[in-house]
Scaffold this motif. Structure first.
Motif, PDB file in Angstrom:
ATOM      1  N   MET A  21       0.844  -1.176   0.000  1.00 62.68           N
ATOM      2  CA  MET A  21       0.000   0.000   0.000  1.00 62.68           C
ATOM      3  C   MET A  21       0.885   1.232   0.000  1.00 62.68           C
ATOM      4  SD  MET A  21      -2.875   0.927   2.688  1.00 62.68           S
ATOM      5  CE  MET A  21      -3.957   2.247   2.446  1.00 62.68           C
ATOM      6  N   ARG A  22       0.494   2.209  -0.770  1.00 61.21           N
ATOM      7  CA  ARG A  22       1.314   3.394  -0.910  1.00 61.21           C
ATOM      8  C   ARG A  22       0.435   4.635  -0.842  1.00 61.21           C
ATOM      9  NH1 ARG A  22       5.298   4.386  -5.968  1.00 61.21           N
ATOM     10  NH2 ARG A  22       5.104   6.621  -5.825  1.00 61.21           N
ATOM     11  N   LEU A  23       0.880   5.618  -0.100  1.00 58.69           N
ATOM     12  CA  LEU A  23       0.175   6.888  -0.003  1.00 58.69           C
ATOM     13  C   LEU A  23       0.591   7.732  -1.200  1.00 58.69           C
ATOM     14  CD1 LEU A  23      -1.671   8.344   2.040  1.00 58.69           C
ATOM     15  CD2 LEU A  23       0.392   9.283   3.061  1.00 58.69           C
ATOM     16  N   SER A  24      -0.364   8.339  -1.872  1.00 65.58           N
ATOM     17  CA  SER A  24      -0.033   9.141  -3.055  1.00 65.58           C
ATOM     18  C   SER A  24       0.625  10.459  -2.647  1.00 65.58           C
ATOM     19  CB  SER A  24      -1.296   9.432  -3.870  1.00 65.58           C
ATOM     20  OG  SER A  24      -2.028  10.475  -3.260  1.00 65.58           O
ATOM     21  N   THR A  25       1.111  11.184  -3.643  1.00 66.94           N
ATOM     22  CA  THR A  25       1.740  12.476  -3.366  1.00 66.94           C
ATOM     23  C   THR A  25       0.745  13.462  -2.771  1.00 66.94           C
ATOM     24  OG1 THR A  25       1.385  13.176  -5.642  1.00 66.94           O
ATOM     25  CG2 THR A  25       3.540  12.261  -5.107  1.00 66.94           C
ATOM     26  N   LYS A  26      -0.532  13.353  -3.111  1.00 65.78           N
ATOM     27  CA  LYS A  26      -1.523  14.262  -2.522  1.00 65.78           C
ATOM     28  C   LYS A  26      -1.495  14.176  -1.003  1.00 65.78           C
ATOM     29  CE  LYS A  26      -5.245  13.059  -4.829  1.00 65.78           C
ATOM     30  NZ  LYS A  26      -6.649  12.983  -5.270  1.00 65.78           N
ATOM     31  N   GLY A  27      -1.591  12.977  -0.498  1.00 67.79           N
ATOM     32  CA  GLY A  27      -1.589  12.788   0.947  1.00 67.79           C
ATOM     33  C   GLY A  27      -0.269  13.157   1.589  1.00 67.79           C
ATOM     34  N   ARG A  28       0.825  12.690   1.001  1.00 64.79           N
ATOM     35  CA  ARG A  28       2.152  12.993   1.570  1.00 64.79           C
ATOM     36  C   ARG A  28       2.439  14.484   1.564  1.00 64.79           C
ATOM     37  NH1 ARG A  28       6.667  11.525  -0.476  1.00 64.79           N
ATOM     38  NH2 ARG A  28       5.983  11.214  -2.604  1.00 64.79           N
ATOM     39  N   TYR A  29       2.183  15.143   0.426  1.00 64.84           N
ATOM     40  CA  TYR A  29       2.465  16.575   0.331  1.00 64.84           C
ATOM     41  C   TYR A  29       1.568  17.396   1.248  1.00 64.84           C
ATOM     42  CZ  TYR A  29       5.539  15.881  -3.729  1.00 64.84           C
ATOM     43  OH  TYR A  29       6.563  15.513  -4.563  1.00 64.84           O
ATOM     44  N   ALA A  30       0.323  16.997   1.396  1.00 66.87           N
ATOM     45  CA  ALA A  30      -0.579  17.723   2.296  1.00 66.87           C
ATOM     46  C   ALA A  30      -0.072  17.635   3.734  1.00 66.87           C
ATOM     47  CB  ALA A  30      -1.997  17.176   2.185  1.00 66.87           C
ATOM     48  N   VAL A  31       0.381  16.453   4.149  1.00 71.95           N
ATOM     49  CA  VAL A  31       0.908  16.294   5.506  1.00 71.95           C
ATOM     50  C   VAL A  31       2.209  17.084   5.667  1.00 71.95           C
ATOM     51  CG1 VAL A  31       1.845  14.643   7.183  1.00 71.95           C
ATOM     52  CG2 VAL A  31      -0.237  14.088   5.901  1.00 71.95           C
ATOM     53  N   MET A  32       3.079  17.024   4.676  1.00 72.38           N
ATOM     54  CA  MET A  32       4.330  17.796   4.741  1.00 72.38           C
ATOM     55  C   MET A  32       4.043  19.286   4.868  1.00 72.38           C
ATOM     56  SD  MET A  32       6.472  15.764   1.781  1.00 72.38           S
ATOM     57  CE  MET A  32       7.670  17.055   1.538  1.00 72.38           C
ATOM     58  N   ALA A  33       3.129  19.791   4.066  1.00 69.44           N
ATOM     59  CA  ALA A  33       2.808  21.221   4.068  1.00 69.44           C
ATOM     60  C   ALA A  33       2.141  21.638   5.373  1.00 69.44           C
ATOM     61  CB  ALA A  33       1.914  21.561   2.876  1.00 69.44           C
ATOM     62  N   MET A  34       1.240  20.819   5.876  1.00 70.08           N
ATOM     63  CA  MET A  34       0.573  21.150   7.131  1.00 70.08           C
ATOM     64  C   MET A  34       1.550  21.121   8.305  1.00 70.08           C
ATOM     65  SD  MET A  34      -2.713  21.872   6.879  1.00 70.08           S
ATOM     66  CE  MET A  34      -3.590  21.283   8.331  1.00 70.08           C
ATOM     67  N   THR A  35       2.507  20.209   8.274  1.00 74.63           N
ATOM     68  CA  THR A  35       3.522  20.156   9.321  1.00 74.63           C
ATOM     69  C   THR A  35       4.402  21.394   9.254  1.00 74.63           C
ATOM     70  OG1 THR A  35       3.491  17.746   9.232  1.00 74.63           O
ATOM     71  CG2 THR A  35       5.381  18.761  10.320  1.00 74.63           C
ATOM     72  N   ASP A  36       4.769  21.805   8.043  1.00 73.42           N
ATOM     73  CA  ASP A  36       5.545  23.026   7.848  1.00 73.42           C
ATOM     74  C   ASP A  36       4.770  24.228   8.374  1.00 73.42           C
ATOM     75  OD1 ASP A  36       6.365  25.519   6.236  1.00 73.42           O
ATOM     76  OD2 ASP A  36       7.967  24.116   5.742  1.00 73.42           O
ATOM     77  N   LEU A  37       3.491  24.304   8.030  1.00 75.83           N
ATOM     78  CA  LEU A  37       2.640  25.403   8.487  1.00 75.83           C
ATOM     79  C   LEU A  37       2.576  25.435  10.012  1.00 75.83           C
ATOM     80  CD1 LEU A  37       0.554  27.659   7.968  1.00 75.83           C
ATOM     81  CD2 LEU A  37      -1.176  25.871   7.727  1.00 75.83           C
TER      82      LEU A  37
END
Length: 148
Positions: free
Chosen positions: A1-17
């Motif tokens: 199972m793999r998380l797509s870039t949508k999910g990964r990037y959203a989490v990365m951006a929210m963590t940065d925020l």
């Protein structure tokens, strides 16, 4: 199972925020800043943040000094919410969600359906138990969990 870039990037951006807004949550952070730091396309982030805003996870501020803020604290914002907000399904089966019809040609469920279904539930449960604050404060490693 793999998380797509949508999910990964959203989490990365929210963590940065979450890491960049000030303690009282008043400072807005621009998507251009997040895009540069996280090496994510600005136009892609704009699409993701539109979804995050619609789901009530971020607030946008217009004008000079505008940008985005978390709608709730980092402790109250969980990773599963972020992933689901950008339409990333947290399931590992081919079968339709909440459907009695299975993934096989005749409509039956495959013999491993329950295995993948339970894995999806476990993944969702784990991501729902992890907050942005947990990620920022490094509470996810086995050592950090043992010390807690």
């Amino acid at each position: 199972m793999r998380l797509s870039t949508k999910g990964r990037y959203a989490v990365m951006a929210m963590t940065d925020l979450a890491a960049r807004q000030d303690a009282d949550g008043l400072r807005a952070v621009s998507l251009a800043e997040i895009a540069a730091r996280q090496e994510i396309s600005l136009s892609y982030l704009e699409q993701l943040f539109a979804r995050l805003r619609r789901r009530g996870l971020v607030k946008s501020l217009r004008g000079p000094g505008g940008g985005y803020r978390l709608a709730r604290t980092a402790c109250e914002t969980h990773i599963a919410e972020i992933v689901l907000a950008v339409d990333e399904p947290l399931r590992a089966t081919r079968c339709g969600h909440a459907s009695a019809k299975g993934c096989m040609k005749a409509g039956a469920r495959c013999t491993t359906h329950d295995l993948w279904e339970e894995m999806g539930r476990q993944l969702h449960s784990y991501l729902a138990s992890v907050s942005l604050a947990d990620v920022l404060e490094g509470r996810l490693t086995p050592e950090a969990k043992a010390a807690a």
